[in-house]
Design a protein around this motif. Structure first.
Motif, PDB file in Angstrom:
ATOM      1  N   ASN A   1       0.810  -1.226   0.000  1.00 55.03           N
ATOM      2  CA  ASN A   1       0.000   0.000   0.000  1.00 55.03           C
ATOM      3  C   ASN A   1       0.841   1.273   0.000  1.00 55.03           C
ATOM      4  O   ASN A   1       0.297   2.369   0.066  1.00 55.03           O
ATOM      5  CB  ASN A   1      -0.929   0.012   1.213  1.00 55.03           C
ATOM      6  CG  ASN A   1      -2.033  -1.006   1.066  1.00 55.03           C
ATOM      7  OD1 ASN A   1      -2.664  -1.077   0.028  1.00 55.03           O
ATOM      8  ND2 ASN A   1      -2.239  -1.814   2.085  1.00 55.03           N
ATOM      9  N   SER A   2       2.178   1.123  -0.013  1.00 54.25           N
ATOM     10  CA  SER A   2       3.047   2.300   0.054  1.00 54.25           C
ATOM     11  C   SER A   2       3.355   2.835  -1.350  1.00 54.25           C
ATOM     12  O   SER A   2       3.789   2.098  -2.228  1.00 54.25           O
ATOM     13  CB  SER A   2       4.349   1.920   0.774  1.00 54.25           C
ATOM     14  OG  SER A   2       5.264   2.964   0.675  1.00 54.25           O
ATOM     15  N   HIS A   3       3.124   4.131  -1.539  1.00 54.52           N
ATOM     16  CA  HIS A   3       3.455   4.811  -2.801  1.00 54.52           C
ATOM     17  C   HIS A   3       4.155   6.116  -2.454  1.00 54.52           C
ATOM     18  O   HIS A   3       3.542   6.981  -1.834  1.00 54.52           O
ATOM     19  CB  HIS A   3       2.192   5.093  -3.618  1.00 54.52           C
ATOM     20  CG  HIS A   3       1.494   3.850  -4.063  1.00 54.52           C
ATOM     21  ND1 HIS A   3       0.575   3.192  -3.275  1.00 54.52           N
ATOM     22  CD2 HIS A   3       1.604   3.115  -5.198  1.00 54.52           C
ATOM     23  CE1 HIS A   3       0.146   2.124  -3.915  1.00 54.52           C
ATOM     24  NE2 HIS A   3       0.755   2.043  -5.085  1.00 54.52           N
ATOM     25  N   ILE A   4       5.418   6.252  -2.829  1.00 55.14           N
ATOM     26  CA  ILE A   4       6.195   7.427  -2.435  1.00 55.14           C
ATOM     27  C   ILE A   4       6.708   8.149  -3.688  1.00 55.14           C
ATOM     28  O   ILE A   4       7.354   7.526  -4.548  1.00 55.14           O
ATOM     29  CB  ILE A   4       7.372   7.011  -1.522  1.00 55.14           C
ATOM     30  CG1 ILE A   4       6.820   6.346  -0.246  1.00 55.14           C
ATOM     31  CG2 ILE A   4       8.241   8.206  -1.160  1.00 55.14           C
ATOM     32  CD1 ILE A   4       7.861   5.654   0.592  1.00 55.14           C
ATOM     33  N   PRO A   5       6.444   9.465  -3.792  1.00 56.02           N
ATOM     34  CA  PRO A   5       6.967  10.213  -4.947  1.00 56.02           C
ATOM     35  C   PRO A   5       8.498  10.338  -4.868  1.00 56.02           C
ATOM     36  O   PRO A   5       9.032  10.760  -3.842  1.00 56.02           O
ATOM     37  CB  PRO A   5       6.318  11.596  -4.812  1.00 56.02           C
ATOM     38  CG  PRO A   5       5.228  11.433  -3.805  1.00 56.02           C
ATOM     39  CD  PRO A   5       5.639  10.319  -2.908  1.00 56.02           C
ATOM     40  N   ILE A   6       9.143   9.946  -5.934  1.00 54.98           N
ATOM     41  CA  ILE A   6      10.616   9.950  -5.953  1.00 54.98           C
ATOM     42  C   ILE A   6      11.111  10.564  -7.261  1.00 54.98           C
ATOM     43  O   ILE A   6      10.322  10.842  -8.162  1.00 54.98           O
ATOM     44  CB  ILE A   6      11.190   8.520  -5.796  1.00 54.98           C
ATOM     45  CG1 ILE A   6      10.526   7.593  -6.820  1.00 54.98           C
ATOM     46  CG2 ILE A   6      11.032   8.011  -4.394  1.00 54.98           C
ATOM     47  CD1 ILE A   6      11.281   6.345  -7.063  1.00 54.98           C
ATOM     48  N   LYS A   7      12.412  10.707  -7.347  1.00 53.91           N
ATOM     49  CA  LYS A   7      13.007  11.193  -8.606  1.00 53.91           C
ATOM     50  C   LYS A   7      14.369  10.538  -8.808  1.00 53.91           C
ATOM     51  O   LYS A   7      14.997  10.084  -7.840  1.00 53.91           O
ATOM     52  CB  LYS A   7      13.127  12.713  -8.580  1.00 53.91           C
ATOM     53  CG  LYS A   7      14.118  13.219  -7.558  1.00 53.91           C
ATOM     54  CD  LYS A   7      14.166  14.731  -7.532  1.00 53.91           C
ATOM     55  CE  LYS A   7      15.135  15.208  -6.469  1.00 53.91           C
ATOM     56  NZ  LYS A   7      15.097  16.624  -6.239  1.00 53.91           N
ATOM     57  N   LEU A   8      14.773  10.539 -10.054  1.00 54.45           N
ATOM     58  CA  LEU A   8      16.100  10.034 -10.393  1.00 54.45           C
ATOM     59  C   LEU A   8      17.096  11.159 -10.101  1.00 54.45           C
ATOM     60  O   LEU A   8      16.919  12.274 -10.600  1.00 54.45           O
ATOM     61  CB  LEU A   8      16.109   9.656 -11.880  1.00 54.45           C
ATOM     62  CG  LEU A   8      17.103   8.609 -12.340  1.00 54.45           C
ATOM     63  CD1 LEU A   8      16.882   7.298 -11.601  1.00 54.45           C
ATOM     64  CD2 LEU A   8      16.954   8.398 -13.840  1.00 54.45           C
TER      65      LEU A   8
END
Lengths: 172, 279
Positions: B174-181
């Motif tokens: 259920n975990s969704h985390i906004p990330i970036k390269l």
């Protein structure tokens, strides 16, 4: 291995020993072991204990106690509320339906029946979790937990046997 | 009669458990409050019960540190020299960065460390990845706050009691985390799948990514502050891109609870006030 003096009455707090032992196992299951593979493979200790006490002291493990202990496990583990409560009640019901004399006969026979119970229990946790998450989960994790529970069943029986000895009141 | 009574009580509790399974999954505020109160009660017990494990862990750590103390000292001396050089460069960059932000009037993110907490319980389930920490609303902890440790992101608070909280780990489904390269700044989502290695989602078509690429938080979603270490690309297959997290989620001990909010600069606030006045 599983036979012992059962005829004497229980006194004092001893009536609560089966529930206390299951509570202890629930707490043991929630501790942070910090070992990478263990979080997917921790055995179903409370289930094994419900099976054991269902054979030897079903009168000291009422269905209400099993329900609340299962619910506590659900709350502490963060899993679906009611899953363990339901499954532990079904394990107790199965054992009592079979009859104590049926399962109490020999340790090996009891262990063989436990293999089936543990595998079905693992499959049921997998099925309920998959429905709850709404996505099929990796089945071998649950079956791995079942296998480990089956493997350490003799150790659980030995440990709970020590508890059972405490149930025998001294003659006065 | 006794048999009938037993059957009735078993049936009653089975129906009750089924009802909880069906209706308890909605995670209403009442259910969460009850969960929080019960975990509050058990956290001190779990905390005491986990002490022996902590002691064993500390002993293993101490033994490992003693064994590598000389080689580690040599490595740290070399690293220290490099870091001194990097510190000079980074302080110059920080001054430049602040000046440019002021010129562009960029909203500055403010990161507050709410509290440090100890992990006292682990769900130890293959299907639900969460831990309990010994800090709650009494310490200023709120649902939705980010959890980090010295290595990187850990998860976020999903339920806060008065003295304990449940943390949904970054590996949970259920975990969704906004990330970036880190190299290109492409925004993506880190999606847990209950395996130790979460996967990358929403990689734009045509963008290049390779094994070993560094992943940071993007700051979108206002839960995690930007530029926190997340992990590295572990493998790229047809099934997806797997990430090895920087933080060892199976070996959590102490964590920090982080609050994050955007503070607009004084120039923006003044502009806002003047525009409201004109209306």
């Amino acid at each position: 291995m599983m036979k012992g003096p059962e005829s004497k009455s229980e006194r004092g707090f001893r009536w609560a020993l089966p529930s206390i032992s299951i509570l202890g196992l629930i707490i043991l299951m929630q501790l942070p072991y910090r070992i990478s593979f263990l979080d997917n493979l921790l055995p179903f200790l409370p289930m094994a204990a419900v099976y054991y006490w269902g054979i030897f002291k079903p009168n000291l493990l009422p269905v209400s106690a099993v329900f609340f202990l299962g619910l506590l496990q659900d709350i502490l583990s963060g899993g679906p509320l009611g899953m363990m409560a339901l499954l532990l009640i079904l394990v107790r019901l199965f054992v009592i339906q079979q009859g104590r004399r049926f399962l109490e006969r020999e340790f090996l026979f009891s262990w063989l029946v436990f293999i089936i119970v543990a595998l079905i229990f693992g499959l049921a946790t997998w099925a309920i979790s998959s429905i709850y998450i709404r996505e099929p989960q990796y089945i071998w994790d649950a079956l791995g937990q079942s296998m480990l529970t089956i493997a350490i069943f003799p150790a659980i029986v030995w440990g709970l046997g020590l508890f059972r000895l405490m149930l025998v009141a001294e003659k006065r | 009669m006794k048999e009938l009574k037993h059957r009735f009580s078993s049936g009653f509790f089975i129906v009750l458990a089924l009802a909880l399974l069906i209706f308890g999954s909605n995670n209403t505020s009442f259910v969460n409050a009850v969960r929080g109160q019960i975990t509050d009660f058990f956290v001190p017990i779990l905390s005491v019960a986990s002490r022996p494990l902590q002691a064993v862990d500390d002993l293993i750590d101490w033994t490992q540190q003693v064994a590598i103390v000389f080689s580690e000292n040599k490595r740290l001396l070399a690293e220290n020299a490099q870091l001194k050089q990097a510190q000079i460069t980074s302080s110059q960059l920080a001054i430049d960065n602040q000046r440019l932000k002021r010129l562009l009037n960029v909203g500055e993110g403010q990161v507050n460390i709410i509290a440090a907490a100890r992990v006292v319980s682990d769900s130890e389930s293959p299907f639900f990845k969460s831990v309990l920490i010994n800090r709650g609303t009494d310490d200023g902890v709120l649902k939705g706050q980010a959890i980090i440790n010295e290595d990187g992101i850990v998860g976020r608070i999903i339920n806060a009691g008065s003295s304990s909280s449940r943390v949904l780990l970054a590996t949970d489904i259920n975990s969704h985390i906004p990330i970036k390269l880190a190299s290109s700044g492409i925004n993506m989502i880190l999606e847990g799948d209950n395996s130790p290695y979460p996967k990358l989602g929403f990689l734009p078509i045509g963008e290049e990514i390779s094994v070993g690429d560094l992943i940071l938080t993007s700051g979108y979603g206002m839960v995690f502050p930007p530029d926190l270490p997340v992990g590295q690309v572990l493998e790229i297959t047809e099934e997806g891109i797997k990430i090895k997290l920087s933080a060892k989620l199976y070996n959590l001990n102490y964590v920090s609870i982080v609050g994050y909010e955007i503070i607009r600069s004084s120039v923006t606030r003044r502009d806002d006030r003047s525009s409201k006045g004109k209306k």
